[in-house]
Write a protein that holds these residues in place. Sequence first.
Motif, PDB file in Angstrom:
ATOM      1  N   ARG A  69      90.834  28.666  54.900  1.00 16.61           N
ATOM      2  CA  ARG A  69      90.847  29.904  54.570  1.00 16.61           C
ATOM      3  C   ARG A  69      92.263  30.223  54.691  1.00 16.61           C
ATOM      4  O   ARG A  69      93.201  30.670  53.596  1.00 16.61           O
ATOM      5  N   SER A  70      93.068  29.847  55.598  1.00 14.48           N
ATOM      6  CA  SER A  70      94.681  30.322  55.854  1.00 14.48           C
ATOM      7  C   SER A  70      95.357  29.444  54.628  1.00 14.48           C
ATOM      8  O   SER A  70      96.148  29.891  54.051  1.00 14.48           O
ATOM      9  N   LEU A  71      95.065  28.032  54.463  1.00 17.22           N
ATOM     10  CA  LEU A  71      95.731  27.179  53.541  1.00 17.22           C
ATOM     11  C   LEU A  71      95.636  27.719  52.048  1.00 17.22           C
ATOM     12  O   LEU A  71      96.423  27.996  51.329  1.00 17.22           O
ATOM     13  N   VAL A  89      98.367  28.955  49.525  1.00 23.67           N
ATOM     14  CA  VAL A  89      98.396  28.695  48.211  1.00 23.67           C
ATOM     15  C   VAL A  89      98.367  29.769  47.121  1.00 23.67           C
ATOM     16  O   VAL A  89      99.244  29.651  46.152  1.00 23.67           O
ATOM     17  N   VAL A  90      97.490  30.568  47.289  1.00 22.54           N
ATOM     18  CA  VAL A  90      97.473  31.915  46.233  1.00 22.54           C
ATOM     19  C   VAL A  90      98.557  32.673  46.458  1.00 22.54           C
ATOM     20  O   VAL A  90      99.325  33.030  45.517  1.00 22.54           O
ATOM     21  N   LEU A  91      99.053  32.928  47.635  1.00 30.50           N
ATOM     22  CA  LEU A  91     100.404  33.651  47.879  1.00 30.50           C
ATOM     23  C   LEU A  91     101.689  33.088  47.315  1.00 30.50           C
ATOM     24  O   LEU A  91     102.244  33.688  46.615  1.00 30.50           O
ATOM     25  N   THR A  92     101.785  31.742  47.296  1.00 35.87           N
ATOM     26  CA  THR A  92     102.910  30.874  46.866  1.00 35.87           C
ATOM     27  C   THR A  92     103.151  30.975  45.417  1.00 35.87           C
ATOM     28  O   THR A  92     103.815  31.213  44.783  1.00 35.87           O
ATOM     29  N   LEU A  93     101.685  30.680  44.794  1.00 37.89           N
ATOM     30  CA  LEU A  93     101.626  30.762  43.102  1.00 37.89           C
ATOM     31  C   LEU A  93     101.976  32.144  42.967  1.00 37.89           C
ATOM     32  O   LEU A  93     102.673  32.174  42.017  1.00 37.89           O
ATOM     33  N   ALA A 146     103.769  34.833  44.142  1.00 39.40           N
ATOM     34  CA  ALA A 146     105.217  34.824  44.344  1.00 39.40           C
ATOM     35  C   ALA A 146     106.069  34.034  43.362  1.00 39.40           C
ATOM     36  O   ALA A 146     106.934  34.812  42.718  1.00 39.40           O
ATOM     37  N   GLY A 147     105.742  32.794  43.077  1.00 42.26           N
ATOM     38  CA  GLY A 147     106.524  32.019  42.144  1.00 42.26           C
ATOM     39  C   GLY A 147     106.208  32.513  40.926  1.00 42.26           C
ATOM     40  O   GLY A 147     107.273  32.577  40.066  1.00 42.26           O
ATOM     41  N   THR A 148     105.044  32.768  40.454  1.00 44.54           N
ATOM     42  CA  THR A 148     104.842  33.447  39.205  1.00 44.54           C
ATOM     43  C   THR A 148     105.642  34.712  38.997  1.00 44.54           C
ATOM     44  O   THR A 148     106.299  34.913  37.862  1.00 44.54           O
ATOM     45  N   ALA A 149     105.540  35.669  39.826  1.00 44.66           N
ATOM     46  CA  ALA A 149     106.395  36.980  39.762  1.00 44.66           C
ATOM     47  C   ALA A 149     107.756  36.637  39.700  1.00 44.66           C
ATOM     48  O   ALA A 149     108.414  37.250  39.054  1.00 44.66           O
ATOM     49  N   PHE A 150     108.236  35.800  40.416  1.00 45.45           N
ATOM     50  CA  PHE A 150     109.702  35.428  40.571  1.00 45.45           C
ATOM     51  C   PHE A 150     110.204  34.853  39.206  1.00 45.45           C
ATOM     52  O   PHE A 150     111.173  35.449  38.617  1.00 45.45           O
ATOM     53  N   TYR A 151     109.488  33.889  38.702  1.00 46.86           N
ATOM     54  CA  TYR A 151     109.918  33.339  37.419  1.00 46.86           C
ATOM     55  C   TYR A 151     109.830  34.255  36.305  1.00 46.86           C
ATOM     56  O   TYR A 151     110.720  34.092  35.086  1.00 46.86           O
ATOM     57  N   TRP A 152     108.991  35.100  36.228  1.00 47.64           N
ATOM     58  CA  TRP A 152     108.651  36.123  35.326  1.00 47.64           C
ATOM     59  C   TRP A 152     109.655  36.911  35.096  1.00 47.64           C
ATOM     60  O   TRP A 152     110.092  37.442  34.129  1.00 47.64           O
ATOM     61  N   ASP A 153     110.154  37.361  36.464  1.00 44.80           N
ATOM     62  CA  ASP A 153     111.291  38.386  36.605  1.00 44.80           C
ATOM     63  C   ASP A 153     112.692  37.767  36.300  1.00 44.80           C
ATOM     64  O   ASP A 153     113.312  38.425  35.460  1.00 44.80           O
ATOM     65  N   VAL A 154     112.844  36.858  36.875  1.00 41.17           N
ATOM     66  CA  VAL A 154     114.264  36.285  36.899  1.00 41.17           C
ATOM     67  C   VAL A 154     114.440  35.431  35.764  1.00 41.17           C
ATOM     68  O   VAL A 154     115.597  35.567  34.831  1.00 41.17           O
ATOM     69  N   GLU A 155     113.539  34.534  35.410  1.00 45.98           N
ATOM     70  CA  GLU A 155     113.909  33.551  34.323  1.00 45.98           C
ATOM     71  C   GLU A 155     113.378  34.347  32.883  1.00 45.98           C
ATOM     72  O   GLU A 155     113.557  33.723  31.660  1.00 45.98           O
TER      73      GLU A 155
END
Length: 92
Positions: A36-38, A42-46, A48-57
Amino acid sequence: MIGFVAALALLGLAIALIPVRFTRAVRRGLRDPEFRSLFGLVVLTLAAGTAFYWDVEEWSLLDSFYFSAITLATVGYGDFVPTTPGGKLFTV
């Protein structure tokens, strides 16, 4: 001809059962605190990465999620490349 029809029916059955078995495996795994922790990480990392690239790139949400998943899996096809300095630093 009957062999082909039977093979096609078995293939259809296998394709239909894969999502069911995958869902059962994830549900069973979510009972385990370590899994459950892992899974949450993974869900949190995906996300955060999705939101970052959507906003910055300024990529689409689908492209941002795709790049995040490919990067997290360390595949790196090279079809998307961050172009901003912030995006490059975040990717490293």
